[in-house]
Design a protein around this motif. Structure first.
Motif, PDB file in Angstrom:
ATOM      1  N   SER A 110     -14.622   2.364   1.719  1.00 17.92           N
ATOM      2  CA  SER A 110     -13.185   2.177   1.501  1.00 17.92           C
ATOM      3  C   SER A 110     -12.575   3.324   0.721  1.00 17.92           C
ATOM      4  CB  SER A 110     -12.938   0.853   0.758  1.00 17.92           C
ATOM      5  OG  SER A 110     -13.321  -0.242   1.554  1.00 17.92           O
ATOM      6  N   PHE A 111     -13.386   4.006  -0.085  1.00 22.01           N
ATOM      7  CA  PHE A 111     -12.885   5.167  -0.821  1.00 22.01           C
ATOM      8  C   PHE A 111     -12.452   6.264   0.152  1.00 22.01           C
ATOM      9  CE2 PHE A 111     -13.624   9.269  -2.971  1.00 22.01           C
ATOM     10  CZ  PHE A 111     -12.734   9.130  -4.028  1.00 22.01           C
ATOM     11  N   ILE A 112     -13.230   6.434   1.215  1.00 21.83           N
ATOM     12  CA  ILE A 112     -12.863   7.414   2.245  1.00 21.83           C
ATOM     13  C   ILE A 112     -11.528   7.034   2.868  1.00 21.83           C
ATOM     14  CG2 ILE A 112     -13.544   8.427   4.457  1.00 21.83           C
ATOM     15  CD1 ILE A 112     -16.462   7.875   3.682  1.00 21.83           C
ATOM     16  N   GLN A 113     -11.365   5.740   3.158  1.00 18.41           N
ATOM     17  CA  GLN A 113     -10.111   5.265   3.738  1.00 18.41           C
ATOM     18  C   GLN A 113      -8.955   5.427   2.756  1.00 18.41           C
ATOM     19  OE1 GLN A 113     -10.881   1.239   4.925  1.00 18.41           O
ATOM     20  NE2 GLN A 113     -12.529   1.795   6.333  1.00 18.41           N
ATOM     21  N   LEU A 122      -3.955   8.078   0.645  1.00 18.34           N
ATOM     22  CA  LEU A 122      -3.271   8.933  -0.334  1.00 18.34           C
ATOM     23  C   LEU A 122      -2.655  10.159   0.335  1.00 18.34           C
ATOM     24  CD1 LEU A 122      -5.625   8.907  -3.476  1.00 18.34           C
ATOM     25  CD2 LEU A 122      -3.477   7.677  -3.128  1.00 18.34           C
ATOM     26  N   GLY A 123      -3.333  10.685   1.361  1.00 18.35           N
ATOM     27  CA  GLY A 123      -2.779  11.827   2.089  1.00 18.35           C
ATOM     28  C   GLY A 123      -1.449  11.476   2.743  1.00 18.35           C
ATOM     29  N   PHE A 124      -1.390  10.327   3.420  1.00 18.48           N
ATOM     30  CA  PHE A 124      -0.130   9.869   4.007  1.00 18.48           C
ATOM     31  C   PHE A 124       0.901   9.551   2.921  1.00 18.48           C
ATOM     32  CE2 PHE A 124      -2.869   8.937   7.689  1.00 18.48           C
ATOM     33  CZ  PHE A 124      -2.091   9.476   8.698  1.00 18.48           C
ATOM     34  N   PRO A 169       6.230   5.530  -5.607  1.00 19.23           N
ATOM     35  CA  PRO A 169       5.119   4.908  -6.337  1.00 19.23           C
ATOM     36  C   PRO A 169       5.461   4.672  -7.812  1.00 19.23           C
ATOM     37  CG  PRO A 169       4.352   6.766  -5.016  1.00 19.23           C
ATOM     38  CD  PRO A 169       5.850   6.820  -5.012  1.00 19.23           C
ATOM     39  N   GLN A 170       4.864   3.608  -8.366  1.00 19.51           N
ATOM     40  CA  GLN A 170       5.030   3.301  -9.791  1.00 19.51           C
ATOM     41  C   GLN A 170       3.876   3.961 -10.547  1.00 19.51           C
ATOM     42  OE1 GLN A 170       7.858   1.264 -10.735  1.00 19.51           O
ATOM     43  NE2 GLN A 170       8.258   1.884  -8.629  1.00 19.51           N
ATOM     44  N   TYR A 171       4.083   5.214 -10.940  1.00 22.60           N
ATOM     45  CA  TYR A 171       3.001   5.998 -11.536  1.00 22.60           C
ATOM     46  C   TYR A 171       2.475   5.375 -12.829  1.00 22.60           C
ATOM     47  CZ  TYR A 171       4.587   9.509  -8.195  1.00 22.60           C
ATOM     48  OH  TYR A 171       4.946  10.168  -7.041  1.00 22.60           O
ATOM     49  N   SER A 172       3.325   4.695 -13.555  1.00 19.64           N
ATOM     50  CA  SER A 172       2.906   4.081 -14.818  1.00 19.64           C
ATOM     51  C   SER A 172       1.972   2.900 -14.609  1.00 19.64           C
ATOM     52  CB  SER A 172       4.134   3.632 -15.618  1.00 19.64           C
ATOM     53  OG  SER A 172       4.877   2.664 -14.895  1.00 19.64           O
ATOM     54  N   LEU A 173       1.869   2.417 -13.359  1.00 20.44           N
ATOM     55  CA  LEU A 173       1.036   1.255 -13.070  1.00 20.44           C
ATOM     56  C   LEU A 173      -0.235   1.619 -12.294  1.00 20.44           C
ATOM     57  CD1 LEU A 173       3.771  -1.325 -11.967  1.00 20.44           C
ATOM     58  CD2 LEU A 173       2.666  -1.141 -14.198  1.00 20.44           C
ATOM     59  N   LEU A 174      -0.501   2.904 -12.140  1.00 17.37           N
ATOM     60  CA  LEU A 174      -1.655   3.323 -11.352  1.00 17.37           C
ATOM     61  C   LEU A 174      -2.966   2.794 -11.922  1.00 17.37           C
ATOM     62  CD1 LEU A 174      -0.759   7.017 -10.408  1.00 17.37           C
ATOM     63  CD2 LEU A 174      -0.820   5.023  -8.905  1.00 17.37           C
ATOM     64  N   TRP A 175      -3.044   2.667 -13.242  1.00 21.45           N
ATOM     65  CA  TRP A 175      -4.254   2.152 -13.877  1.00 21.45           C
ATOM     66  C   TRP A 175      -4.560   0.716 -13.422  1.00 21.45           C
ATOM     67  CZ3 TRP A 175      -3.674  -2.310 -16.711  1.00 21.45           C
ATOM     68  CH2 TRP A 175      -2.356  -2.649 -17.073  1.00 21.45           C
ATOM     69  N   MET A 192      -0.578  -4.195  -5.108  1.00 22.91           N
ATOM     70  CA  MET A 192      -0.948  -2.871  -4.604  1.00 22.91           C
ATOM     71  C   MET A 192       0.251  -2.169  -3.969  1.00 22.91           C
ATOM     72  SD  MET A 192      -4.005  -1.698  -5.083  1.00 22.91           S
ATOM     73  CE  MET A 192      -5.746  -2.088  -5.318  1.00 22.91           C
ATOM     74  N   ARG A 193       1.026  -2.920  -3.208  1.00 22.33           N
ATOM     75  CA  ARG A 193       2.210  -2.323  -2.582  1.00 22.33           C
ATOM     76  C   ARG A 193       3.257  -1.943  -3.627  1.00 22.33           C
ATOM     77  NH1 ARG A 193       1.984  -6.559   2.230  1.00 22.33           N
ATOM     78  NH2 ARG A 193       0.914  -5.306   3.798  1.00 22.33           N
ATOM     79  N   LYS A 194       3.342  -2.747  -4.679  1.00 22.71           N
ATOM     80  CA  LYS A 194       4.263  -2.421  -5.760  1.00 22.71           C
ATOM     81  C   LYS A 194       3.864  -1.116  -6.436  1.00 22.71           C
ATOM     82  CE  LYS A 194       7.580  -3.228  -8.749  1.00 22.71           C
ATOM     83  NZ  LYS A 194       9.002  -3.217  -8.342  1.00 22.71           N
ATOM     84  N   ILE A 195       2.560  -0.918  -6.630  1.00 22.31           N
ATOM     85  CA  ILE A 195       2.065   0.273  -7.321  1.00 22.31           C
ATOM     86  C   ILE A 195       2.262   1.526  -6.475  1.00 22.31           C
ATOM     87  CG2 ILE A 195      -0.002   1.406  -8.216  1.00 22.31           C
ATOM     88  CD1 ILE A 195      -1.040  -1.416  -8.937  1.00 22.31           C
ATOM     89  N   PHE A 196       1.839   1.476  -5.212  1.00 28.77           N
ATOM     90  CA  PHE A 196       1.817   2.691  -4.398  1.00 28.77           C
ATOM     91  C   PHE A 196       3.080   2.912  -3.564  1.00 28.77           C
ATOM     92  CE2 PHE A 196      -2.742   1.805  -5.051  1.00 28.77           C
ATOM     93  CZ  PHE A 196      -3.126   3.039  -5.574  1.00 28.77           C
ATOM     94  N   LEU A 197       3.784   1.835  -3.225  1.00 30.24           N
ATOM     95  CA  LEU A 197       4.967   1.980  -2.372  1.00 30.24           C
ATOM     96  C   LEU A 197       6.270   1.672  -3.095  1.00 30.24           C
ATOM     97  CD1 LEU A 197       3.604   0.312   0.908  1.00 30.24           C
ATOM     98  CD2 LEU A 197       3.407   2.695   0.159  1.00 30.24           C
TER      99      LEU A 197
END
Length: 285
Positions: free
Chosen positions: A136-139, A144-146, A158-164, A241-246
């Motif tokens: 899944s790390f590969i996926q 992340l590229g997209f 993205p919510q950079y403050s929530l990446l952790w 997850m969608r909140k963090i990255f999207l």
């Protein structure tokens, strides 16, 4: 000539229902690494494209979801690009489902080893989880590229403050998958026909989780069932997850805490079932 010190390992039956023995399991880290390598090689053995399937599979699934649910069915994606909305959910669900199915097959898949040599039985589901994490790390790297492309384009925020928090959500989904998987592994020793229902049940769970659609749609269409719907532990994880990255989703802290409590409870329950079944499973396999 100095005498060489010898270490003696005494194998005794478990006396407690809940006993993790992580210290003993970690002493077998070389075996865990060997299992992970062997699983990765076996998974793509005699395949024309080999490990490239780790990239192709989520891309194809995301394209199908985008066409069917996004374009044909016209389901809303809370303002996020359709492709990224579905890819975020698919990467997460693929990891979760793989961990659950792998843990559920811990006994039956390793029966030939368990009956011949001793090692902490928790090594099997743990190595499976780590192997799926590698896959899944590969996926995730592709995702992340997209993501970078859509950030530059201006489609997501993205919510950079929530990446952790993303790492904690991965750990939480791992505990949930392993817990449920260990329970199923223990039950299917006696009732083998239940194995046929596991993959079907995982597929049903997929559609009971906001992977192909947003939880906002459930809230609008079925407001009376929304609270019950959000008791699904994976619903909160996916929306977070969608909140963090999207930068989309309206997941609340309350449901995240409930999801975390369920995940820990299922994991502890799975360990209890696993330890109980471990004592007699060689007589039943």
């Amino acid at each position: 000539m100095s005498k060489q010190s010898q270490s003696v390992t005494t194998i005794t039956p478990r006396k407690k229902l809940f006993e993790l023995n992580f210290g003993e399991t970690l002493r077998y880290k070389d075996l865990i690494i060997l299992f992970v390598k062997n699983d990765f090689k076996t998974r793509y053995k005699q395949m024309l494209l080999g490990p490239l399937w780790a990239i192709i599979q989520p891309l194809l699934t995301t394209v199908v979801f985008t066409v069917v649910f996004g374009n044909i069915a016209g389901l809303p994606t809370d303002g996020a690009p359709k492709f990224m909305f579905y890819m975020c959910g698919n990467v997460l669900w693929t990891y979760f489902a793989s961990c659950l199915n792998g843990a559920a097959g811990s006994f039956s898949g390793n029966a030939y080893l368990f009956s011949k040599v001793y090692f902490p039985r928790l090594v099997a589901p743990l190595s499976n989880a780590l192997g799926n994490m590698l896959n899944s790390f590969i996926q995730f790297i592709i995702f992340l590229g997209f993501l970078v492309y859509f950030v530059i384009r201006g489609g997501v925020a993205p919510q950079y403050s929530l990446l952790w928090l993303a790492l904690l959500l991965v750990v939480q989904s791992t505990l949930l998958a392993m817990g449920i998987g260990l329970v199923l592994a223990s039950v299917t020793i006696k009732y083998r026909d239940l194995k046929m229902l596991i993959s079907f049940g995982v597929q049903l769970w997929l559609y009971a989780t906001p992977i192909a659609y947003s939880s906002t749609l459930v809230k609008e269409k079925l407001p009376s069932l929304f609270q019950l719907y959000m008791l699904n532990p994976m619903a909160s994880i996916c929306e977070a997850m969608r909140k963090i990255f999207l930068g989309v989703s309206t997941v609340s802290v309350k449901y995240l805490l409930i999801s975390a409590a369920f995940s820990i409870a299922f994991f502890l329950l799975g360990v209890v079932f696993f330890n109980r079944a471990e004592k007699t499973f060689t007589d039943k396999i």
